[in-house]
Motif scaffolding. Structure first.
Motif, short mmCIF file in Angstrom:
data_model
loop_
_atom_site.label_atom_id
_atom_site.label_comp_id
_atom_site.label_asym_id
_atom_site.label_seq_id
_atom_site.Cartn_x
_atom_site.Cartn_y
_atom_site.Cartn_z
N ARG A 32 -4.12 7.53 -5.14
CA ARG A 32 -3.33 6.30 -5.25
C ARG A 32 -2.15 6.34 -4.29
O ARG A 32 -1.85 5.37 -3.59
CB ARG A 32 -2.83 6.15 -6.69
N ALA A 36 -1.04 3.83 -1.26
CA ALA A 36 0.30 3.20 -1.20
C ALA A 36 0.93 3.45 0.17
O ALA A 36 1.60 2.56 0.73
CB ALA A 36 1.18 3.74 -2.32
N LYS A 43 2.70 -2.97 5.77
CA LYS A 43 3.90 -3.80 5.53
C LYS A 43 4.92 -3.59 6.64
O LYS A 43 5.59 -4.54 7.06
CB LYS A 43 4.51 -3.46 4.17
N ARG A 55 4.44 -7.78 -7.47
CA ARG A 55 3.20 -7.00 -7.57
C ARG A 55 3.33 -5.99 -8.72
O ARG A 55 2.38 -5.75 -9.47
CB ARG A 55 2.97 -6.31 -6.22
N SER A 87 5.71 6.31 -5.53
CA SER A 87 5.00 5.81 -4.34
C SER A 87 6.01 5.28 -3.33
O SER A 87 5.90 5.54 -2.13
CB SER A 87 4.08 4.64 -4.67
C1 LIG Z 1 1.67 -0.47 -2.92
C2 LIG Z 1 2.45 -1.54 -2.84
O1 LIG Z 1 3.85 -1.49 -2.64
C3 LIG Z 1 4.77 -1.02 -3.58
C4 LIG Z 1 4.22 0.02 -4.46
C5 LIG Z 1 3.46 -0.35 -5.55
C6 LIG Z 1 2.55 0.62 -6.24
O2 LIG Z 1 2.76 1.82 -6.14
O3 LIG Z 1 1.58 0.15 -6.86
C7 LIG Z 1 3.50 -1.70 -6.00
C8 LIG Z 1 4.30 -2.63 -5.42
C9 LIG Z 1 5.25 -2.27 -4.35
O4 LIG Z 1 6.52 -2.08 -4.90
C10 LIG Z 1 1.85 -2.92 -2.94
O5 LIG Z 1 2.50 -3.89 -2.57
O6 LIG Z 1 0.71 -3.03 -3.42
#
Ligand SMILES: C=C(O[C@@H]1C=C(C(=O)O)C=C[C@H]1O)C(=O)O
Length: 367
Positions: A32, A36, A43, A55, A87
């Protein structure tokens, strides 16, 4: 004897199963985390912020809905918040300023939302939280906005008139007060320190259980805890987090008069989040000082059938008797009917500012 051996064998077997599951969880966590990191890179290329509160709300809602137990949803929320916090920190820890010192309820709220991998910076006023966020020295700021028993924190509302900052998210925290001291022995307490808001929320308990003990004012509940940590005869009304930080014992837990005691905090930043599964929108506006002005301004919401969840007014401080209104409504500014109503309102008022559309926090489920 043989029964004991049997127990040991089955314990060992079950523990072996748990070890295997833990290895799988570990592998999945890293899988996971790698995804991320990929998302973070995409991004970055497109200039999007890595942290997305909308999210995160969707993830928490999805997971808790999928859950069939026996693992409790409250614990799942905490765990998934920590996973997302970790993450984010793989990219770069988020910097979060909050109304300090360490151990305040704002600190607790910030940690509840951003998890333990963020970097927290305590500052000594609500204005300083706005300054740190505006300057970009931190990514986010956390400030209190209202308490279910004591009402709105007008100072925070006023700040939105002076700063061009947005609301990214809200945190609803159930506030529980404790009487803390070094020894935890009630007989040793000769004076009690706390912030007037906290003292007010425990008045009945204090009168019934601590009559004749002087109550002294401190600048925050955390500061009260710090004083109690240096004075054997002093106690503090403060949070569980403050007890941990200042190494204090509980004279009594949960001394608040009303068990339904919630404080709402806002997360401020320089940009707007996008739509989640359930959002609210906050605006501020001023109207001409004439009969029916507020009525006219509220009509577009009625026409679009938008539920207003809060309305507050504050003197504008620019001209005597001119008022600024703060309105919260259900929905996101990207929703057609919300956008239309806000545009219509903008046409009839002197000035209107969209403070943000952000995920609703319903708080931890009541057991
Ligand atoms: C991974 C992302 O970015 C960040 C990390 C996330 C996660 O660990 O699930 C969720 C939202 C964001 O804060 C995403 O946008 O999906």
């Amino acid at each position: 004897m043989s029964e004991n051996r049997e127990i040991n064998v089955s314990l060992e077997k079950l523990r072996g199963e748990i070890d295997k599951i833990d290895e799988e969880i570990l592998e999945l966590l890293n899988k996971r985390a790698n995804i991320a990191i990929d998302i973070a890179n995409i991004k970055k290329k497109t200039n999007l912020k890595f942290y997305s509160p909308e999210r995160e709300r969707i993830i928490l809602e999805r997971i808790t809905k999928l859950n069939k137990g026996p693992f409790p949803n409250d614990a799942l929320r905490v765990i998934f918040r920590e996973i997302m916090s970790a993450s984010l920190s793989l990219e770069e820890p988020l910097k979060v300023a909050y109304l300090g010192p360490e151990g305040t309820f704002t600190n607790l709220a910030a940690m509840r939302h951003f998890g333990s991998s963020a970097k927290y910076i305590p500052v000594d006023s609500i204005k300083a939280v706005f300054d740190e966020t505006e300057s970009g020295r931190v990514n986010y700021g956390v400030v209190p906005i209202e308490n279910s028993n004591e009402g709105v924190v007008s100072y925070t509302l006023d700040m939105f008139m002076d700063y061009d900052l947005k609301i990214s998210a809200e945190i609803l925290l159930e506030v529980s007060h404790n009487l803390l001291s070094k020894s935890g022995e009630r007989e040793k307490v000769k004076r009690i320190y706390s912030h007037p808001q906290a003292t007010a929320q425990c008045r009945i308990w204090l009168e019934a259980n601590m009559p004749n003990i002087p109550i002294l004012e401190s600048t925050s509940t955390a500061r009260a805890a710090e004083i109690a940590s240096q004075d054997e005869e002093a106690a503090a009304i403060a949070s569980e987090l403050a007890a941990r930080i200042y190494d204090l014992q509980f004279v009594e837990r949960h001394i608040e008069d009303n068990r339904n005691n919630y404080t709402r905090f806002l997360i401020i930043s320089r940009d707007y989040p996008s739509k989640s599964s359930k959002d609210k929108t906050s605006i501020l506006f001023s109207v001409k000082d004439r009969p029916g002005a507020l009525y006219d301004v509220l009509l577009p919401f009625r026409k679009s059938k938008i539920n207003l969840t809060k309305i507050e007014s504050r003197p504008s401080k620019r001209r005597a008797w001119e008022y600024i209104f703060f309105v919260d409504m259900e929905g996101h500014i990207e929703d057609k009917k919300v956008r239309k109503a806000v545009e219509d309102v903008k046409e009839i008022c002197l000035y209107l500012k969209h403070l943000g559309s952000y995920p609703v926090d319903e708080g931890i489920e009541k057991k």
